[in-house]
Design a protein around this motif. Sequence first.
Motif, short mmCIF file in Angstrom:
data_model
loop_
_atom_site.label_atom_id
_atom_site.label_comp_id
_atom_site.label_asym_id
_atom_site.label_seq_id
_atom_site.Cartn_x
_atom_site.Cartn_y
_atom_site.Cartn_z
N GLU A 75 45.74 4.44 35.10
CA GLU A 75 44.28 4.36 35.24
C GLU A 75 43.82 2.94 35.57
OE1 GLU A 75 45.80 5.87 32.68
OE2 GLU A 75 44.95 7.90 32.42
N GLY A 76 44.61 1.96 35.14
CA GLY A 76 44.20 0.58 35.35
C GLY A 76 44.98 -0.12 36.44
N LEU A 77 45.74 0.65 37.19
CA LEU A 77 46.59 0.06 38.22
C LEU A 77 45.72 -0.43 39.38
CD1 LEU A 77 49.67 -0.25 38.64
CD2 LEU A 77 49.60 1.86 39.97
N THR A 78 45.80 -1.73 39.66
CA THR A 78 45.01 -2.28 40.76
C THR A 78 45.89 -3.25 41.56
OG1 THR A 78 44.29 -4.04 39.27
CG2 THR A 78 42.75 -2.21 39.59
N GLY A 79 45.37 -3.74 42.63
CA GLY A 79 46.10 -4.73 43.42
C GLY A 79 46.62 -4.15 44.71
N SER A 80 47.01 -5.04 45.62
CA SER A 80 47.38 -4.59 46.96
C SER A 80 48.67 -3.78 46.95
CB SER A 80 47.51 -5.80 47.90
OG SER A 80 48.42 -6.72 47.35
N THR A 81 49.61 -4.13 46.07
CA THR A 81 50.86 -3.37 46.05
C THR A 81 50.59 -1.95 45.59
OG1 THR A 81 51.99 -5.41 45.46
CG2 THR A 81 53.24 -3.38 45.21
N ALA A 82 49.84 -1.83 44.49
CA ALA A 82 49.53 -0.49 43.98
C ALA A 82 48.80 0.33 45.03
CB ALA A 82 48.69 -0.60 42.72
N LYS A 83 47.88 -0.31 45.73
CA LYS A 83 47.11 0.42 46.75
C LYS A 83 48.03 0.88 47.87
CE LYS A 83 43.02 0.28 49.65
NZ LYS A 83 43.68 0.95 50.76
N ALA A 84 48.94 -0.01 48.27
CA ALA A 84 49.87 0.37 49.35
C ALA A 84 50.74 1.56 48.90
CB ALA A 84 50.74 -0.82 49.73
N VAL A 85 51.17 1.51 47.64
CA VAL A 85 52.02 2.60 47.13
C VAL A 85 51.21 3.90 47.09
CG1 VAL A 85 53.15 3.46 45.04
CG2 VAL A 85 53.59 1.13 45.83
N GLN A 86 50.02 3.85 46.53
CA GLN A 86 49.24 5.09 46.42
C GLN A 86 48.82 5.62 47.78
OE1 GLN A 86 46.64 3.44 43.40
NE2 GLN A 86 47.43 4.89 41.86
N ASP A 87 48.53 4.72 48.70
CA ASP A 87 48.19 5.17 50.06
C ASP A 87 49.39 5.84 50.73
OD1 ASP A 87 45.66 4.22 49.71
OD2 ASP A 87 45.86 2.47 51.03
N ALA A 88 50.56 5.24 50.55
CA ALA A 88 51.76 5.83 51.16
C ALA A 88 52.05 7.19 50.52
CB ALA A 88 52.96 4.90 51.00
N TRP A 89 51.87 7.26 49.21
CA TRP A 89 52.09 8.53 48.48
C TRP A 89 51.18 9.62 49.05
CZ3 TRP A 89 55.72 5.90 46.19
CH2 TRP A 89 56.51 6.48 45.19
N THR A 90 49.94 9.22 49.33
CA THR A 90 48.98 10.20 49.84
C THR A 90 49.29 10.56 51.29
OG1 THR A 90 47.33 9.22 48.38
CG2 THR A 90 46.51 10.64 50.11
N ALA A 91 49.59 9.55 52.09
CA ALA A 91 49.83 9.81 53.52
C ALA A 91 51.03 10.73 53.71
CB ALA A 91 50.04 8.49 54.26
N LEU A 92 52.03 10.59 52.87
CA LEU A 92 53.24 11.40 53.03
C LEU A 92 53.22 12.67 52.19
CD1 LEU A 92 55.97 8.59 53.19
CD2 LEU A 92 55.02 9.92 55.06
N ASP A 93 52.12 12.94 51.52
CA ASP A 93 52.05 14.13 50.65
C ASP A 93 53.30 14.21 49.75
OD1 ASP A 93 49.57 15.25 50.98
OD2 ASP A 93 50.22 16.84 52.34
N VAL A 94 53.55 13.13 49.04
CA VAL A 94 54.76 13.08 48.21
C VAL A 94 54.72 14.14 47.10
CG1 VAL A 94 56.03 11.70 46.52
CG2 VAL A 94 55.23 10.64 48.64
N ALA A 95 53.58 14.24 46.44
CA ALA A 95 53.53 15.05 45.21
C ALA A 95 53.68 16.53 45.49
CB ALA A 95 52.20 14.80 44.49
#
Lengths: 157, 711
Positions: A75-95
Amino acid sequence: MPMALSINGQLHAVDAPADMPLLWALRDILGLTGTKYGCGVAQCGACTVSADGSPIRSCSVTLGDLADVKITTIEGLTGSTAKAVQDAWTALDVAQCGYCQSGQVMAATALLEATPKPTDDEIEAAMNGNLCRCATYVRIRAAIRAAAASLGAPHGA
Amino acid sequence: MAHEVELHRRGFIVLAGAGLILGWAPAARASAPEAAAFTQTFLRIDTDGTVTVLAKHLDMGQGVWSGLASIVAEELDADWSQMKVEGAPAAPEYKNLVLGAQVTGGSTSIANSWTQLRTAGATARAMLIAAAAQRWKVPASAIVIKKGVVRDASGHQAGFGELAAAAAALPVPTEVKLKDPKDFVFLGKGFQRLDTAAKARGTALFGIDVRLPGMKIAVLARPPRFGGKLKTFDAAETRQVAGVTEVVQTPQGVAVIADNSWAAIKGRTALKLSWDDADAELRSSAAILETYKALAGTRGGMISLQRGDADQAMARAHRIVEADYAFPYLAHAPMETPTAVCRVTDGLCEIWGGIQSQTANQKAAAAILGLPIEKVLIHTLLAGGSFGRRATLDSDWIVELAEIVKATKAAYPVKLLRTREDDITGGYYRPMAYHRLRAGLTSGGEISGLTQTLVTQSILYGYPFGAEAPPKSDPTATEGNLVDRYDVDDATLRWIPGQAHVPITLYRSVGNTHTTFAKEVFMDELARAAGRDPLAFRLAHLGSRRRQAAVLKLAAEKFGWGGKPAPGRAWGMAVQEAFNTHVAQMVEVSVAGGEFRVERVVCAVDCGFALNPDNVAAQMEGGVGFGLSAALHGEITLSGGIPDQTNFDTYPILRMSETPRGIETYILNSGAPPTGVGEPGATPIAAAVANALSAATGTAFHQLPLKFPAA
Ligand code: FES
Ligand code: FES
């Protein structure tokens, strides 16, 4: 006596026994249910949070061990690395079911913060303790590579 | 309270009036559903243009909520960004048209919703157009809808939200025209799942995450042996544990109820319990398997399938090949243990969870709580996996919860937390199975006569449902067998129901989990005995099964089957038709120093029309991983009736390092209506790997998990 815990940049007074694993304090007392219970015995990584920047298993560290430790949860994850990870997770439909993915994202973010350009072997070494029953591993690997590439790219690219 | 304010800020919502704290659900709403401007059975349209699809099926990871929404979006010509999904309530209109009750399984979700949701989308579209035609005073034929925007040629334009209320006031057309699939603008082209961003941010809401005001957490002490019963218990020490508030006996055991999970778990450890094992299963799994093996040599049970005269054909054969295959119990181990929350207020019961069998669960809870069925509301949330575990025919996990609520007089909402140990030792396994296959080969290398004897518990009729002698053949035991899947003129399938007091249930791809392995490994053994290439041998016996032959050929072409593996590498294949979907998998393994690794998997699939090719690929990747997990590790054993495995340390599941670095999926669009992909991808992989290992080592593999190197 309530304990002071630093979670996501805020101090919380938590009234719980010192032997309570952090996981249950997060989920049941603080309502931070993004951190998941998977095994309770440090075998699955679903409960991964960051302690002073390093990934830990919140099911296997007790409140008594956490004085002066800064905890970050999904819930508190912030920063450019976290954003890049979450964006990649979303773009690739990982879940797929998604239940393990908070832990995967926490572990992947920690990996890329320590090792911005991991090799496939380094990815495996860092992520091997994070189990995914839906076996989304192929996409987790790909998303970590994509996040690393986007972080390495010049700004605006 | 400070943290609730914070939760709100982070995207959690508080449903006004209900006092319910919920995190993100795909259609988490701040308004009551009745506020929607346009409401039909399967969809709502809000004044802001949001289209919410009511999903009658559970999304346990297979992506079906997005799949169902995509069908509506296509016929409605909505924009994908305006689509949301939420779980439909338990009600007759949401029944699974194939299975006859509201339940998700058998990879039927898309197939049985296809026409239903296309009609729902087309109906809403026709009503929006009619509303626009009235408002703009133009003929309906002058109106087009594209990506959620309604227009006519003279420049009028409106979103769905603006027209929703007017559309809702119009008569519902009894007949609507569905699109010709060649005119699809959205389906088949690939889209992102609707739940993916929330799952990457940890805001997706699962049953285990639900928190209600005043809610208590329960854990249940269950008999260590299946069929055991509570004799005595002493909770004096438990009551001393800080946070424990109540201890109650239920028909299933002793529930420890506390303010938080940790107190409940600690309290349960402090219980002193004794059990009555008079009716319990006391045998080891090895002993049960021995009885299955002995049965396989008898002519008991029943003939499930027969063509011609197998014995006579074998008597004419040039040579006979025989092999036995053994399969253990398996635990589903979904990452979110099946955990649900129940609250009863003023005679209304509500249950929250990743509910897979709404009809059965609703009935079971109503019976226990003494309520009419319509007074049990089911809130189906996303499930953190299931693989069949949540679909138990006796609703075990909801029954346990309802009994605790009953025993506590519904004084407060209860979450029944299932720990991983509860999950893995708790039964409802994939049943153990034993196969004996026997076939003749002609001198020309064709099969001449085949018998398959299969010993396994009946899921539909066996324990815990009582019947010692099932009334008829059980497809959950036998589906996917060799007699049924290859062209052999003289063939017999005998099913002998195994008996064990071990509760079993459906498991991802069900009977196919063991029948595919026995069938496809035996086909390789026959091909070797006949001196034929395994691909050519299979195709020679698939003449009437064109879709299976076609996926095999496609996989072979993409894999490069005609070539030769590099030194230290070996290849294997397997094919199956499961739930009307056809899947072939070919693998390359590397073997070195007594270890092996699956390096590459090529997967060819014919699931009819693929709504979202990328999700088909995701399900094949996941299926391969799930099947590989069982092939490498999956095994529940019993000692003296007690499961030996308790958590992921003793019941390992596949890790990233064991996952093939390349899993390629090729979709063969046969033009058939869509069929499911959640299960079929999990079926061939174990056999394909075993066949590759046999090619590498010259020995055959006759059991799962694979013992490598073979003893
Ligand atoms: S819940 Fe902590 S590692 Fe599994
Ligand atoms: S996505 Fe389901 S456990 Fe990982």
